[in-house]
Design an enzyme around this catalytic site. Structure first.
Site, PDB file in Angstrom:
ATOM      1  N   ASP A  67       0.806  -1.213   0.000  1.00 22.34           N
ATOM      2  CA  ASP A  67       0.000   0.000   0.000  1.00 22.34           C
ATOM      3  C   ASP A  67       0.843   1.269   0.000  1.00 22.34           C
ATOM      4  O   ASP A  67       2.071   1.206   0.153  1.00 22.34           O
ATOM      5  CB  ASP A  67      -0.953  -0.011   1.213  1.00 22.34           C
ATOM      6  N   ASP A 136      -7.070  -2.123  14.431  1.00 22.48           N
ATOM      7  CA  ASP A 136      -8.479  -2.444  14.153  1.00 22.48           C
ATOM      8  C   ASP A 136      -8.614  -3.729  13.334  1.00 22.48           C
ATOM      9  O   ASP A 136      -9.673  -4.028  12.795  1.00 22.48           O
ATOM     10  CB  ASP A 136      -9.182  -1.273  13.442  1.00 22.48           C
ATOM     11  N   HIS A 138      -6.954  -4.575  10.571  1.00 14.26           N
ATOM     12  CA  HIS A 138      -6.810  -4.493   9.120  1.00 14.26           C
ATOM     13  C   HIS A 138      -5.498  -5.092   8.632  1.00 14.26           C
ATOM     14  O   HIS A 138      -4.522  -5.166   9.375  1.00 14.26           O
ATOM     15  CB  HIS A 138      -6.983  -3.052   8.607  1.00 14.26           C
TER      16      HIS A 138
END
Ligand code: GLP
Length: 260
Positions: A67, A136, A138
């Site tokens: 990413d 969280d 991810h």
């Protein structure tokens, strides 16, 4: 998923680097999926050391990063381009044309994402994908609610991720709101996956990813559907695993297990 728990971060990083080395020794032109963040830093340091000692060669390796933030120039101190070059690529002998990192500054995100997917396919797919996990749950920037079949795309970051990553920026308002990320579906196509987590702030996410239901609310839980995931945790990150004793039992009995 095979769970291995290490006493300390350094030990976990050394074991993870050995996994990468094993892949490269078996396949010198392997395709590696790279992750950013503080978690894989130790692995990169170990790999650089192994390379310096002449134990591993990256001259035929191809890499794809997971990413990148949208809007940061590649020279920005917090861009994932800069992170990868500073912490890894400039210390090894990978040909620059073999490095792929999503563009956070393209003028056509849709076209770029399609091209990125196609490049992974043309390279023969990812042999080993390294992953961290967000607090969280991810993976890459696949925030809660991401489709478990998602592909590389533009993604709006969750408030939790922005808050977590604010520590790296001068002001919380400087954290980008968008990112380009490989999808969960893209990640699940890697032949092998190495999930890494350390520190108490990952314990809840790790427990939900490994032992909770498969849900798009914890995108790392999709890894339960993958046939070849090794998960390396330090003690703090493993602290909330309910089946902890069983994971230790498996590792303890491994050397004597029948050959498969
Ligand atoms: C970011 C990255 C993830 C990474 C996560 C955790 O959100 N996109 O790939 O796993 O941060 O980062 P850290 O390892 O610093 O805790």
């Amino acid at each position: 998923m095979e769970i291995c728990i290490y006493r300390a971060y350094e030990e976990m990083s050394r074991a993870a680097a050995q996994e990468v080395a094993d892949v490269l020794n078996a396949k010198p032109n392997a395709v590696l999926g790279m992750a950013t963040g503080s978690t894989p830093l130790g692995v990169y340091q170990q790999l650089v050391k192994m390379h310096t000692r002449g134990e591993i060669d990256f001259s035929h390796v191809t890499t794809f990063n997971l990413d990148e933030y949208v809007g940061l120039p590649i020279t920005h101190a917090q861009s994932y381009h800069r992170f990868m070059h500073e912490n890894f690529f400039r210390h090894i002998n990978i040909p620059p044309q073999n490095i792929h990192i999503p563009s956070g500054t393209t003028t056509n995100y849709r076209a770029f994402c399609d091209w990125y997917e196609k490049r992974i396919e043309e390279a023969g797919g990812i042999d080993l994908q390294i992953l961290g996990i967000g607090s969280d749950g991810h993976i890459a920037f696949n925030e809660p609610g991401s489709s478990l079949s998602s592909r590389t795309r533009l993604k709006t970051l969750a408030k939790q991720t922005i808050d977590d990553n604010a520590r790296f920026f001068d002001k919380p308002q400087d954290v980008p709101i968008y990112a380009i990320t490989m999808g969960v579906g893209t990640i699940l196509e890697a032949k092998q996956i190495l999930l890494l987590a350390n520190g108490a702030n990952k314990a809840q996410a790790v427990a939900e990813a490994v032992e909770g239901p498969v849900t798009s609310m914890i995108t790392a839980s999709a890894l339960q559907m993958h046939p070849s995931v090794r998960a390396f945790f330090d003690e703090a990150a493993a602290a909330k695993l309910k089946m902890r004793e069983y994971y230790d039992w498996i590792q303890f009995h491994k050397p004597g297990a029948p050959r498969v």
